[in-house]
Design a protein around this motif. Structure first.
Motif, PDB file in Angstrom:
ATOM      1  N   ASP A 135       0.868  -1.161   0.000  1.00  0.00           N
ATOM      2  CA  ASP A 135       0.000   0.000   0.000  1.00  0.00           C
ATOM      3  C   ASP A 135       0.913   1.221   0.000  1.00  0.00           C
ATOM      4  OD1 ASP A 135      -2.576  -1.178   0.040  1.00  0.00           O
ATOM      5  OD2 ASP A 135      -2.261  -1.711   2.145  1.00  0.00           O
ATOM      6  N   VAL A 136       0.702   2.120  -0.958  1.00  0.00           N
ATOM      7  CA  VAL A 136       1.573   3.282  -1.101  1.00  0.00           C
ATOM      8  C   VAL A 136       0.742   4.554  -1.165  1.00  0.00           C
ATOM      9  CG1 VAL A 136       3.345   1.949  -2.325  1.00  0.00           C
ATOM     10  CG2 VAL A 136       1.613   3.189  -3.637  1.00  0.00           C
ATOM     11  N   GLU A 137       1.381   5.642  -0.831  1.00  0.00           N
ATOM     12  CA  GLU A 137       0.769   6.954  -1.034  1.00  0.00           C
ATOM     13  C   GLU A 137       0.680   7.182  -2.544  1.00  0.00           C
ATOM     14  OE1 GLU A 137      -0.364   9.354   1.108  1.00  0.00           O
ATOM     15  OE2 GLU A 137      -0.140   7.834   2.666  1.00  0.00           O
ATOM     16  N   PRO A 138      -0.365   7.774  -3.039  1.00  0.00           N
ATOM     17  CA  PRO A 138      -0.490   7.992  -4.483  1.00  0.00           C
ATOM     18  C   PRO A 138       0.641   8.820  -5.092  1.00  0.00           C
ATOM     19  CG  PRO A 138      -2.597   8.370  -3.405  1.00  0.00           C
ATOM     20  CD  PRO A 138      -1.571   8.181  -2.313  1.00  0.00           C
ATOM     21  N   ARG A 139       1.303   9.640  -4.285  1.00  0.00           N
ATOM     22  CA  ARG A 139       2.393  10.492  -4.793  1.00  0.00           C
ATOM     23  C   ARG A 139       3.781   9.903  -4.562  1.00  0.00           C
ATOM     24  NH1 ARG A 139       1.722  15.520  -1.550  1.00  0.00           N
ATOM     25  NH2 ARG A 139       0.928  14.028  -0.079  1.00  0.00           N
ATOM     26  N   GLN A 140       3.855   8.668  -4.059  1.00  0.00           N
ATOM     27  CA  GLN A 140       5.169   8.067  -3.795  1.00  0.00           C
ATOM     28  C   GLN A 140       5.898   7.795  -5.110  1.00  0.00           C
ATOM     29  OE1 GLN A 140       5.576   3.905  -2.785  1.00  0.00           O
ATOM     30  NE2 GLN A 140       7.005   4.421  -1.136  1.00  0.00           N
ATOM     31  N   LEU A 141       7.154   8.192  -5.158  1.00  0.00           N
ATOM     32  CA  LEU A 141       7.968   7.965  -6.345  1.00  0.00           C
ATOM     33  C   LEU A 141       8.454   6.522  -6.384  1.00  0.00           C
ATOM     34  CD1 LEU A 141      10.127  11.218  -6.252  1.00  0.00           C
ATOM     35  CD2 LEU A 141       8.175  10.728  -7.745  1.00  0.00           C
ATOM     36  N   LEU A 142       8.630   6.013  -7.596  1.00  0.00           N
ATOM     37  CA  LEU A 142       9.126   4.656  -7.778  1.00  0.00           C
ATOM     38  C   LEU A 142      10.490   4.481  -7.115  1.00  0.00           C
ATOM     39  CD1 LEU A 142       8.841   1.833  -8.997  1.00  0.00           C
ATOM     40  CD2 LEU A 142       9.736   2.774 -11.158  1.00  0.00           C
ATOM     41  N   ALA A 143      11.333   5.495  -7.178  1.00  0.00           N
ATOM     42  CA  ALA A 143      12.646   5.410  -6.531  1.00  0.00           C
ATOM     43  C   ALA A 143      12.506   5.113  -5.048  1.00  0.00           C
ATOM     44  CB  ALA A 143      13.424   6.709  -6.739  1.00  0.00           C
ATOM     45  N   HIS A 144      11.562   5.760  -4.394  1.00  0.00           N
ATOM     46  CA  HIS A 144      11.350   5.539  -2.965  1.00  0.00           C
ATOM     47  C   HIS A 144      10.737   4.163  -2.704  1.00  0.00           C
ATOM     48  CE1 HIS A 144      12.668   9.523  -1.854  1.00  0.00           C
ATOM     49  NE2 HIS A 144      11.890  10.022  -2.804  1.00  0.00           N
ATOM     50  N   TYR A 145       9.861   3.715  -3.588  1.00  0.00           N
ATOM     51  CA  TYR A 145       9.296   2.370  -3.465  1.00  0.00           C
ATOM     52  C   TYR A 145      10.421   1.340  -3.495  1.00  0.00           C
ATOM     53  CZ  TYR A 145       6.516  -1.808  -4.451  1.00  0.00           C
ATOM     54  OH  TYR A 145       5.953  -3.073  -4.406  1.00  0.00           O
ATOM     55  N   LEU A 146      11.332   1.495  -4.466  1.00  0.00           N
ATOM     56  CA  LEU A 146      12.420   0.526  -4.612  1.00  0.00           C
ATOM     57  C   LEU A 146      13.361   0.558  -3.409  1.00  0.00           C
ATOM     58  CD1 LEU A 146      13.163   1.145  -8.383  1.00  0.00           C
ATOM     59  CD2 LEU A 146      12.055  -0.874  -7.373  1.00  0.00           C
ATOM     60  N   ARG A 147      13.696   1.748  -2.936  1.00  0.00           N
ATOM     61  CA  ARG A 147      14.654   1.878  -1.835  1.00  0.00           C
ATOM     62  C   ARG A 147      14.022   1.550  -0.478  1.00  0.00           C
ATOM     63  NH1 ARG A 147      19.430   4.091  -2.567  1.00  0.00           N
ATOM     64  NH2 ARG A 147      19.515   4.979  -0.470  1.00  0.00           N
ATOM     65  N   GLU A 148      12.841   2.099  -0.213  1.00  0.00           N
ATOM     66  CA  GLU A 148      12.265   1.992   1.125  1.00  0.00           C
ATOM     67  C   GLU A 148      11.339   0.794   1.303  1.00  0.00           C
ATOM     68  OE1 GLU A 148      10.510   5.873   1.512  1.00  0.00           O
ATOM     69  OE2 GLU A 148      12.454   6.823   1.143  1.00  0.00           O
ATOM     70  N   THR A 149      10.521   0.515   0.309  1.00  0.00           N
ATOM     71  CA  THR A 149       9.566  -0.590   0.441  1.00  0.00           C
ATOM     72  C   THR A 149      10.212  -1.921   0.111  1.00  0.00           C
ATOM     73  OG1 THR A 149       7.774   0.932  -0.122  1.00  0.00           O
ATOM     74  CG2 THR A 149       7.294  -1.424  -0.279  1.00  0.00           C
ATOM     75  N   VAL A 150      10.932  -1.972  -0.998  1.00  0.00           N
ATOM     76  CA  VAL A 150      11.536  -3.230  -1.435  1.00  0.00           C
ATOM     77  C   VAL A 150      12.923  -3.427  -0.817  1.00  0.00           C
ATOM     78  CG1 VAL A 150      12.138  -4.619  -3.466  1.00  0.00           C
ATOM     79  CG2 VAL A 150      10.203  -3.064  -3.588  1.00  0.00           C
ATOM     80  N   GLY A 151      13.593  -2.330  -0.435  1.00  0.00           N
ATOM     81  CA  GLY A 151      14.891  -2.440   0.223  1.00  0.00           C
ATOM     82  C   GLY A 151      16.079  -2.557  -0.706  1.00  0.00           C
ATOM     83  N   LYS A 183      18.938  -0.740  -2.625  1.00  0.00           N
ATOM     84  CA  LYS A 183      19.607   0.549  -2.440  1.00  0.00           C
ATOM     85  C   LYS A 183      20.450   1.000  -3.618  1.00  0.00           C
ATOM     86  CE  LYS A 183      17.984   0.843   1.734  1.00  0.00           C
ATOM     87  NZ  LYS A 183      16.881   1.696   2.035  1.00  0.00           N
ATOM     88  N   ALA A 184      20.569   0.220  -4.692  1.00  0.00           N
ATOM     89  CA  ALA A 184      21.406   0.640  -5.828  1.00  0.00           C
ATOM     90  C   ALA A 184      20.774   1.791  -6.603  1.00  0.00           C
ATOM     91  CB  ALA A 184      21.672  -0.530  -6.770  1.00  0.00           C
ATOM     92  N   THR A 185      19.469   1.919  -6.543  1.00  0.00           N
ATOM     93  CA  THR A 185      18.796   3.021  -7.219  1.00  0.00           C
ATOM     94  C   THR A 185      19.007   4.272  -6.374  1.00  0.00           C
ATOM     95  OG1 THR A 185      17.160   1.492  -8.109  1.00  0.00           O
ATOM     96  CG2 THR A 185      16.589   3.830  -8.136  1.00  0.00           C
ATOM     97  N   ASN A 186      19.947   5.087  -6.807  1.00  0.00           N
ATOM     98  CA  ASN A 186      20.321   6.265  -6.029  1.00  0.00           C
ATOM     99  C   ASN A 186      19.469   7.471  -6.396  1.00  0.00           C
ATOM    100  OD1 ASN A 186      22.472   5.081  -4.526  1.00  0.00           O
ATOM    101  ND2 ASN A 186      23.643   5.059  -6.426  1.00  0.00           N
ATOM    102  N   PRO A 246      24.984   2.718 -11.062  1.00  0.00           N
ATOM    103  CA  PRO A 246      23.767   1.950 -11.335  1.00  0.00           C
ATOM    104  C   PRO A 246      22.897   2.581 -12.431  1.00  0.00           C
ATOM    105  CG  PRO A 246      24.131   2.070  -8.984  1.00  0.00           C
ATOM    106  CD  PRO A 246      25.125   3.006  -9.622  1.00  0.00           C
ATOM    107  N   GLY A 247      22.729   3.887 -12.382  1.00  0.00           N
ATOM    108  CA  GLY A 247      21.939   4.559 -13.411  1.00  0.00           C
ATOM    109  C   GLY A 247      22.599   4.490 -14.774  1.00  0.00           C
TER     110      GLY A 247
END
Length: 182
Positions: free
Chosen positions: A15-31, A33-36, A106-107
């Motif tokens: 469950d995410v906030e509608p304004r959450q960025l994919l970068a934050h989903y990958l880093r914070e939700t999925v864990g 960290k290579a996506t800087n 990574p990018g």
């Protein structure tokens, strides 16, 4: 809002906030960290990932926009710990010294993977243009471009020699090009 995103071949949901960025989903939700996150303004490209095979800057994509799609991050390329070989692009970056501090790597790598998969006829100019959206403050790009060409199966030295020969022919006097003189 609930999203379901396949990340590096593994299904994820949250469950995410509608304004959450994919970068934050990958880093914070999925864990992962290579996506800087370098700028939050699409300027640096450090957050580049593949979204259904295309390079995107994950600081400009909302998590909800990636719902029901597939994301590949740097962590998804190499599987040495899982017995898979090193990805050709990461191997080339290593062998050609295409990285220094590693923050942009990574990018850069993800952009290179996308570039190689979308263009069979890469040359130095196309690689430089294809990586324009990725900034590196350490390397000066020369070795990064070489690494992409090597990963694409192109000989960067042959390309440079051909370009130098072409330049030399254009600037050489007519008699040295074998043209008849008056």
């Amino acid at each position: 809002m609930k999203v379901e995103i396949t990340v590096n071949g593994e299904p994820t949901s949250a469950d995410v906030e509608p304004r959450q960025l994919l970068a934050h989903y990958l880093r914070e939700t999925v864990g992962l960290k290579a996506t800087n996150i370098g700028c939050d303004t699409t300027s640096c490209g450090a957050c580049t990932v593949l979204l259904d095979g295309d390079a995107v800057k994950s600081c400009t994509v909302l998590s909800v926009q990636a719902d029901q799609q597939s994301v590949t991050t740097m962590e998804g390329l190499d599987g040495a710990s899982e017995g898979r070989p090193e990805h050709p692009v990461t191997a080339a970056f290593r062998s050609e010294h295409g990285l220094q501090c590693g923050f942009c790597t990574p990018g850069m790598v993800m952009s290179a993977v996308s570039l190689i998969s979308h263009d069979d006829d890469l040359d130095e100019r196309k690689v430089r243009e294809g990586l324009e959206g990725n900034l590196c403050r350490c390397t000066g790009y020369h070795n990064i471009v070489r690494a992409v060409l090597v990963a694409a199966g192109k000989d960067p030295d042959a390309a440079q020699k051909a370009e130098a020969e072409s330049d030399a022919l254009r600037t050489a006097p007519a008699f040295s090009r074998g043209e008849a003189g008056a």
